[in-house]
Design a protein around this motif. Structure first.
Motif, PDB file in Angstrom:
ATOM      1  N   GLU A 139      -1.722   3.688   7.710  1.00  0.00           N
ATOM      2  CA  GLU A 139      -2.648   4.722   7.256  1.00  0.00           C
ATOM      3  C   GLU A 139      -4.069   4.306   7.613  1.00  0.00           C
ATOM      4  OE1 GLU A 139      -3.870   7.184   3.183  1.00  0.00           O
ATOM      5  OE2 GLU A 139      -2.361   5.603   3.120  1.00  0.00           O
ATOM      6  N   GLY A 140      -4.760   5.143   8.379  1.00  0.00           N
ATOM      7  CA  GLY A 140      -6.110   4.802   8.814  1.00  0.00           C
ATOM      8  C   GLY A 140      -6.087   3.531   9.647  1.00  0.00           C
ATOM      9  N   SER A 141      -6.875   2.545   9.227  1.00  0.00           N
ATOM     10  CA  SER A 141      -6.902   1.266   9.938  1.00  0.00           C
ATOM     11  C   SER A 141      -5.818   0.309   9.447  1.00  0.00           C
ATOM     12  CB  SER A 141      -8.277   0.609   9.768  1.00  0.00           C
ATOM     13  OG  SER A 141      -8.531   0.359   8.389  1.00  0.00           O
ATOM     14  N   ASN A 142      -5.084   0.704   8.422  1.00  0.00           N
ATOM     15  CA  ASN A 142      -4.018  -0.151   7.891  1.00  0.00           C
ATOM     16  C   ASN A 142      -2.757  -0.012   8.734  1.00  0.00           C
ATOM     17  OD1 ASN A 142      -5.768  -0.743   5.785  1.00  0.00           O
ATOM     18  ND2 ASN A 142      -4.904   0.831   4.443  1.00  0.00           N
ATOM     19  N   LYS A 143      -2.235  -1.143   9.181  1.00  0.00           N
ATOM     20  CA  LYS A 143      -1.021  -1.129   9.984  1.00  0.00           C
ATOM     21  C   LYS A 143       0.214  -1.082   9.080  1.00  0.00           C
ATOM     22  CE  LYS A 143      -3.047  -3.820  13.787  1.00  0.00           C
ATOM     23  NZ  LYS A 143      -2.918  -5.052  14.611  1.00  0.00           N
ATOM     24  N   LYS A 187       2.103  -3.927  -5.121  1.00  0.00           N
ATOM     25  CA  LYS A 187       1.705  -2.844  -4.223  1.00  0.00           C
ATOM     26  C   LYS A 187       0.586  -3.354  -3.301  1.00  0.00           C
ATOM     27  CE  LYS A 187       2.866   1.224  -7.028  1.00  0.00           C
ATOM     28  NZ  LYS A 187       3.459   0.601  -8.217  1.00  0.00           N
ATOM     29  N   LEU A 188       0.570  -2.874  -2.055  1.00  0.00           N
ATOM     30  CA  LEU A 188      -0.467  -3.242  -1.090  1.00  0.00           C
ATOM     31  C   LEU A 188      -1.228  -2.002  -0.654  1.00  0.00           C
ATOM     32  CD1 LEU A 188       1.454  -5.679   1.320  1.00  0.00           C
ATOM     33  CD2 LEU A 188       0.203  -6.256  -0.761  1.00  0.00           C
ATOM     34  N   ASN A 189      -2.525  -2.163  -0.445  1.00  0.00           N
ATOM     35  CA  ASN A 189      -3.355  -1.098   0.120  1.00  0.00           C
ATOM     36  C   ASN A 189      -4.475  -1.767   0.918  1.00  0.00           C
ATOM     37  OD1 ASN A 189      -4.413   1.461   0.666  1.00  0.00           O
ATOM     38  ND2 ASN A 189      -5.734   1.396  -1.140  1.00  0.00           N
ATOM     39  N   GLY A 190      -4.324  -1.767   2.240  1.00  0.00           N
ATOM     40  CA  GLY A 190      -5.298  -2.456   3.079  1.00  0.00           C
ATOM     41  C   GLY A 190      -5.313  -3.937   2.758  1.00  0.00           C
ATOM     42  N   PRO A 191      -6.499  -4.507   2.514  1.00  0.00           N
ATOM     43  CA  PRO A 191      -6.543  -5.939   2.212  1.00  0.00           C
ATOM     44  C   PRO A 191      -6.199  -6.262   0.758  1.00  0.00           C
ATOM     45  CG  PRO A 191      -8.760  -5.058   2.187  1.00  0.00           C
ATOM     46  CD  PRO A 191      -7.856  -3.919   2.602  1.00  0.00           C
ATOM     47  N   TYR A 192      -5.918  -5.236  -0.060  1.00  0.00           N
ATOM     48  CA  TYR A 192      -5.724  -5.472  -1.484  1.00  0.00           C
ATOM     49  C   TYR A 192      -4.242  -5.549  -1.858  1.00  0.00           C
ATOM     50  CZ  TYR A 192     -10.620  -4.165  -1.616  1.00  0.00           C
ATOM     51  OH  TYR A 192     -11.967  -4.115  -1.387  1.00  0.00           O
ATOM     52  N   ALA A 193      -3.922  -6.559  -2.637  1.00  0.00           N
ATOM     53  CA  ALA A 193      -2.604  -6.689  -3.250  1.00  0.00           C
ATOM     54  C   ALA A 193      -2.784  -6.481  -4.748  1.00  0.00           C
ATOM     55  CB  ALA A 193      -2.007  -8.067  -2.973  1.00  0.00           C
TER      56      ALA A 193
END
Length: 358
Positions: A139-143, A187-193
């Motif tokens: 999603e977006g820049s997230n692979k 849960k992960l979202n971009g650099p956040y766990a």
């Protein structure tokens, strides 16, 4: 030759009976089981993820029947993508070397593709079937990512899946505040766990969320009210936390204390940006908060009401209803709530109209 032809026909009939098993319909009442996770496939179709028997199925709200069902040796995660609709399954299958796979299904249940994770680190960490494994769509820049929690270590992978992009060890966690701490969800979202824990002390419990920026290792904690049950979800760069309190809890609610029913927090700072709270006066009062799409639904059984808020914490509508002991909201759209309700004659689907609030 005639005998051989007849034999071939008989063999074909037998093989057809073996592999073309009829869909075993689960009753509507079975979908009231809280252990079943429901995901929206379309306006009339729900994907049902059953962790107990490692199966998924597609349930049609209009017909009240299952369209199809599939089972696996071990089913870890299920997700739904739109435009076009696809179902992502993370599972192990004993018929395919028992290796972890990503299986992409069409909405009709046809297998579109299968990716086997041949990564040595992933294979090595999956040994007991008790691991917590989740898949995250790009999603977006997230692979595209895969997280594996095993033996107190959380590791996240992305293609080509050979080595983790980050690892966090949660072994030896302790706190003077709790007698015991259990990891419940990741849960992960971009650099956040975002890691959910439940701490217990003196027969009471508290959910708390540890948010970790995996890029710089900065972390903060968001704690829920004691003796409530909480879950989290993402809304862009915000973390949404909903809570529920079970009616009949022997300790009751704390009279006069404001409870957070739902809150939105900035992922970067942990600062609360919006929220819904309420103070209760009846020690037996309970509530449930749930996110449905871009809305927060607050169920207040003793008030005979369901309140609907947007994600900014503004109440947009409400519905008056005597809620039974066992029910499930299937969908909310254009002011209408679709509820699965258990009645004396069995479970039925009801549509409730909500009233807009200025």
């Amino acid at each position: 030759m005639k005998k051989i032809g007849i034999l071939i026909i008989l063999l074909f009939m037998v093989s057809t009976n073996v592999f073309a098993e009829p869909v075993q319909q689960r009753s509507l009442e079975g979908f009231l089981n809280n252990d079943l996770q429901m995901l929206t496939l379309s306006a009339q179709e729900k994907v049902v993820f059953n962790r107990m028997d490692n199966s998924i199925s597609v349930f049609n709200l209009a017909s009240g029947e299952e369209a199809w069902t599939k089972s696996y040796s071990k089913l870890y995660d299920v997700d739904v993508l739109s435009s076009p609709e696809k179902i992502i399954v993370i599972a192990k299958d004993k018929d395919k070397d028992n290796k972890l796979q990503k299986i992409v299904l069409s909405k009709e249940g046809t297998t579109l593709s299968t990716t086997v994770f041949n990564s040595a680190p992933i294979t090595k960490s999956i040994t007991s079937n008790e691991e917590m494994i989740n898949w995250y769509a790009p999603e977006g820049s997230n692979k595209e990512r895969l997280s594996v929690y095993s033996n107190n270590v959380l590791a996240a992978y992305q293609a080509p899946w050979n080595n983790p992009v980050f690892k966090i060890n949660f072994g030896g966690m302790s706190s003077s505040k709790y007698e015991d701490i259990t990891l419940k969800d990741i849960k992960l979202n971009g650099p956040y766990a975002v890691v959910k824990f439940t701490g217990s002390s003196l027969m009471q419990s508290q959910d708390f969320f540890r948010v970790i920026n995996t890029s710089n290792k900065k972390t903060y904690i968001i704690a829920s009210d004691w003796n409530t049950r909480s879950d989290s979800s993402f809304a862009g760069n915000e973390l949404v936390i909903n809570s529920s309190f079970n009616v009949g809890n022997p300790l009751g609610v704390n009279v006069g204390q404001p409870y957070s029913l739902s809150g939105m927090y900035n992922l970067s700072t942990g600062k609360k940006t919006a929220g819904i709270s309420e103070t209760f006066t009846d020690r037996e009062m309970g509530w449930k908060s749930e996110r449905i799409g871009n809305h927060i639904l607050i169920y207040l059984p003793e008030k005979g009401r369901i309140d609907i808020y947007n994600l900014s914490g503004r109440k947009v509508s409400e519905a008056s209803i005597t809620l039974p002991n066992s029910f499930r909201v299937l969908d909310y759209s254009k002011g209408e709530l679709s509820l699965l309700i258990r009645e004396e004659t069995g479970a039925t689907i009801q549509v409730i109209h909500s009233t807009a609030v200025n």
